[in-house]
Write a protein that holds these residues in place. Structure first.
Motif, short mmCIF file in Angstrom:
data_model
loop_
_atom_site.label_atom_id
_atom_site.label_comp_id
_atom_site.label_asym_id
_atom_site.label_seq_id
_atom_site.Cartn_x
_atom_site.Cartn_y
_atom_site.Cartn_z
N VAL A 43 0.72 -1.57 0.28
CA VAL A 43 0.03 -0.19 0.08
C VAL A 43 0.96 1.55 0.28
O VAL A 43 0.66 2.25 -0.82
N THR A 44 1.91 1.35 0.99
CA THR A 44 2.54 2.34 0.26
C THR A 44 3.97 2.61 -0.38
O THR A 44 4.08 3.49 -0.99
N PHE A 45 3.70 1.47 -1.38
CA PHE A 45 4.39 2.25 -3.03
C PHE A 45 3.87 2.29 -3.37
O PHE A 45 4.06 3.02 -4.21
N ASN A 46 2.43 1.31 -3.84
CA ASN A 46 1.58 1.98 -4.13
C ASN A 46 1.32 3.51 -4.11
O ASN A 46 1.04 4.19 -4.80
N ALA A 47 1.30 4.03 -2.59
CA ALA A 47 0.41 5.21 -2.55
C ALA A 47 1.76 6.69 -3.00
O ALA A 47 1.59 7.55 -3.42
N TRP A 48 3.11 6.49 -2.67
CA TRP A 48 3.91 7.10 -3.43
C TRP A 48 4.44 6.99 -4.40
O TRP A 48 4.58 7.90 -5.67
N GLY A 49 4.07 5.58 -5.22
CA GLY A 49 4.44 5.18 -6.85
C GLY A 49 3.08 6.05 -7.55
O GLY A 49 3.23 6.85 -8.30
N LEU A 50 1.79 6.38 -6.90
CA LEU A 50 0.83 7.21 -7.56
C LEU A 50 1.00 8.84 -7.49
O LEU A 50 0.34 9.74 -8.40
N LEU A 51 1.43 9.18 -6.07
CA LEU A 51 2.38 10.37 -6.07
C LEU A 51 3.13 11.02 -6.93
O LEU A 51 3.02 11.96 -7.74
#
Length: 180
Positions: A43-51
């Motif tokens: 979830v953290t990886f996905n959030a930073w990737g989306l940012l």
């Protein structure tokens, strides 16, 4: 003779894309409403990737102001609406705490609405190309790629997923503290 193969391959690729498009939209809906295990690192990886994706999207929207006036404002409006919808989506997401771990299930109706939005934008693009095609002018064909709806829909989807991912990250850290 070999030169005839190139147009045939292009036509075959177009037909294959048209045949597989409904299947890909159906798969997008099925995966979008599926129950998922909440893995904090993912979830953290996905959030930073989306940012990072949103930053690149806004930079490209700003650069495209040269060709499409007000493209940045359309992108920002879509992203703003997407953030609101993402917050709503997170509020109506079901969370399940089991012995195997924490699971979440996005709302199927919201997933269906977003999938239909994508399908509607694709259909709108085909209709716009069809309506502009008889003119035969390149400018009229390029006008069929309506930047307002393209950038608004892209911004809405990116804003939704950005808000959902960061909200999910926040919620998982809060639930992890409660479970300790």
């Amino acid at each position: 003779m070999p030169f005839l193969i190139i147009p045939l391959l292009l036509i075959a690729m177009l037909v294959l894309w048209l045949v597989l498009l409904p299947l890909s939209l159906w798969q997008r809906y099925r995966y979008g409403k599926a129950r998922r295990m909440a893995r904090p690192w993912l979830v953290t990886f996905n959030a930073w990737g989306l940012l990072l994706s949103v930053i690149v999207f806004f930079v490209i929207s700003a650069i495209s102001e040269v060709w499409w006036p007000a493209s940045l404002s359309y992108a920002a409006a879509g992203a703003g609406i997407g953030v609101i919808v993402g917050g709503l989506g997170l509020a109506i997401t079901r969370f399940d705490i089991t012995p195997q771990g924490l699971f979440y299930r996005p709302n199927p109706w919201l997933t269906l609405a977003l999938t239909l939005l994508i399908a509607g934008r694709i259909v709108m693009g085909f209709v716009q190309v069809y309506r502009q095609w008889p003119g035969g002018e390149a400018e009229r064909f390029l006008a069929a790629l309506d930047h307002a709806s393209l950038l608004s829909v892209a911004g809405l989807l990116l804003g939704y997923y950005l808000a959902y991912a960061w909200g999910l990250r926040w919620r998982l850290t809060r639930l992890a503290r409660l479970l300790r």
